[in-house]
Design an enzyme around this catalytic site. Sequence first.
Site, PDB file in Angstrom:
ATOM      1  CG  ASP A 161      -2.245   0.746   0.918  1.00 40.41           C
ATOM      2  OD1 ASP A 161      -2.131   1.936   0.606  1.00 40.41           O
ATOM      3  OD2 ASP A 161      -3.356   0.186   1.012  1.00 40.41           O
ATOM      4  CG  HIS A 183      -0.867   1.828  -3.320  1.00 40.12           C
ATOM      5  ND1 HIS A 183      -2.098   1.685  -2.722  1.00 40.12           N
ATOM      6  CD2 HIS A 183      -0.665   0.666  -4.008  1.00 40.12           C
ATOM      7  CE1 HIS A 183      -2.608   0.504  -3.032  1.00 40.12           C
ATOM      8  NE2 HIS A 183      -1.752  -0.132  -3.801  1.00 40.12           N
TER       9      HIS A 183
END
Length: 410
Positions: free
Chosen positions: A227, A250
Amino acid sequence: MFVVLSLVLASSSSPYLAWASDEASYFNVTDYGAIGDGRTENSQAFLKVWNVACKASVKSPTIYVPRNKTFLVNPIIFHGPCTALTINFLILGTIVAPDTPKSWDAKNASEWLAVMNTNGLTVDGFGVIDGQGKAWWDQSCKYHPQLKNCTTLAPTAWKFIKCNNSSVRNMRFINSAQTHILITGCDGFVIQNVEIASPGNSPNTDGIHIQASHHLNITHSNITNGDDCISIGDHTSDLSISNIQCTLGHGISIGSLGRGGSLVQVENINVTDCIFNQTSNGARIKTWQVGTGYLKHVAFERLTFNNVKNPIIIDQNYCNVSGACPELKTGVQISNVSYRHAMGTSATEIAINFNCSKSVPCHAIAIESVKLTSAIAGKRVTANCSNAYGKEHEIVPGPCLLHETQSKTP
Ligand SMILES: *[C@@H]1O[C@H](CO)[C@@H](O)[C@H](O)[C@H]1NC(C)=O
Ligand SMILES: *[C@@H]1O[C@H](CO)[C@@H](O)[C@H](O)[C@H]1NC(C)=O
Ligand SMILES: *[C@@H]1O[C@H](CO)[C@@H](O)[C@H](O)[C@H]1NC(C)=O
Ligand SMILES: *[C@@H]1O[C@H](CO)[C@@H](O)[C@H](O)[C@H]1NC(C)=O
Ligand SMILES: *[C@@H]1O[C@H](CO)[C@@H](O)[C@H](O)[C@H]1NC(C)=O
Ligand SMILES: *[C@@H]1O[C@H](CO)[C@@H](O)[C@H](O)[C@H]1NC(C)=O
Ligand SMILES: *[C@@H]1O[C@H](CO)[C@@H](O)[C@H](O)[C@H]1NC(C)=O
Ligand SMILES: *[C@@H]1O[C@H](CO)[C@@H](O)[C@H](O)[C@H]1NC(C)=O
Ligand SMILES: *[C@@H]1O[C@H](CO)[C@@H](O)[C@H](O)[C@H]1NC(C)=O
Ligand SMILES: *[C@@H]1O[C@H](CO)[C@@H](O)[C@H](O)[C@H]1NC(C)=O
Ligand SMILES: *[C@@H]1O[C@H](CO)[C@@H](O)[C@H](O)[C@H]1NC(C)=O
Ligand SMILES: *[C@@H]1O[C@H](CO)[C@@H](O)[C@H](O)[C@H]1NC(C)=O
């Protein structure tokens, strides 16, 4: 490291004559009943050593977690404030979380390890914090929505709550069930030379999440995860992020800010000398339309992108469900955001994407010496900007921004 710390303590102890001798400054977890065999559960021993060190009449107690040992520890919270001026964890061994969510049955699933209300906390050593997150990932709603009892909340490996002037250095954090390190309500925090590693497909395993905190330096660390590499939440200011390598995951994200209509006050953020390797975003800002307040004085400098899906992106119309958020007259004001000396490759056609709000446009955006090309040979990339005002110089792809003079509300 033991010798060095002893010398530091010995040479600086003179102003604190009231405190006991420096020899009493080390608190070895094994002397409080911890068994480092990887199987015996040690949370009571860790709490005992924390309570003794925290209340000790020494200037700078150190909780010592010896090398070549693995300590299984159930979820625990270390509470301050402590008597000592500073309190240290010297972690040379491995601390592992229970490998089954059942161990959280009677506990708050939001955290595994947490420290609250301390000044001058240091966590140092070449030790490992192993979240053993696989069983949590296997029941996450994100990747297994078909499971009846799938979970959205899983433990953060280590939360620092209201820890002032504190630091984490030289440690490895691996396989957290969810976020690896979370900093909230802290004033003064340094993370340096830390490695964070979990699989690229592990759900919600943010590297470092920062919120409601001020005066932080996050430097010289490598983060591979599933993430956000680093995410920055509401009420954060004076944050410097430098020399970070983000792989998979991310990227570095300011936001999402303003969720649920909250008042955003985020400013003075520098992100410099960072490498993004196959991440889905590079330098990202995302805010909800329902949010109010501001995000300002943000500088992204000397960034390298390697096959990144959205290298430079502002999404002021962020919505958790694509298309489900109607256009509103409100938004978080974004201004004075600069991008200087950024280069590399985009995995998608849109390399620069400023999706700013019609009602509350982005102002004073500055772009200088930015060059992005396609990661796919022969493809071209574009810049896509709406409602974004500012100045640009040497930008490829571009130009993209509107000039401030074109704005009705400068
Ligand atoms: C801590 O305890 C371990 C195991 O008993 C021992 O090997 C180590 O030398 C001790 N270290 C210190 C600094 O007390
Ligand atoms: C720790 O383990 C390493 C490798 O197995 C070994 O070389 C070293 O001597 C051990 N150190 C201690 C203090 O036991
Ligand atoms: C769990 O902890 C979080 C933050 O640490 C807190 O917001 C939440 O209320 C807690 N939940 C319960 C059930 O205690
Ligand atoms: C940390 O600093 C804040 C703001 O300066 C202060 O309110 C708080 O009491 C401090 N925490 C501790 C544990 O001293
Ligand atoms: C979820 O359900 C499965 C199948 O009924 C069960 O094996 C598992 O232990 C449950 N997990 C939790 C966290 O309750
Ligand atoms: C942190 O340390 C600095 C320098 O010693 C000090 O000026 C500041 O007040 C401390 N911050 C907090 C919140 O205690
Ligand atoms: C962060 O780094 C800057 C520049 O080196 C320094 O002035 C500042 O005191 C550091 N902040 C903290 C919290 O250590
Ligand atoms: C990060 O990776 C680089 C190599 O890419 C390495 O030189 C550096 O030591 C690593 N740092 C950490 C904290 O793991
Ligand atoms: C960010 O960079 C600017 C310009 O170099 C500097 O003035 C400012 O102090 C930096 N802020 C932080 C939080 O590091
Ligand atoms: C980028 O990540 C890939 C794995 O995803 C790795 O093989 C490669 O060494 C990394 N490159 C750099 C520069 O870190
Ligand atoms: C814009 O932000 C930078 C820090 O990134 C700061 O140095 C500068 O003073 C700000 N400019 C204005 C006009 O506020
Ligand atoms: C999307 O966000 C809204 C507002 O925070 C929330 O009510 C809703 O449950 C979220 N939906 C999903 C699918 O996460």
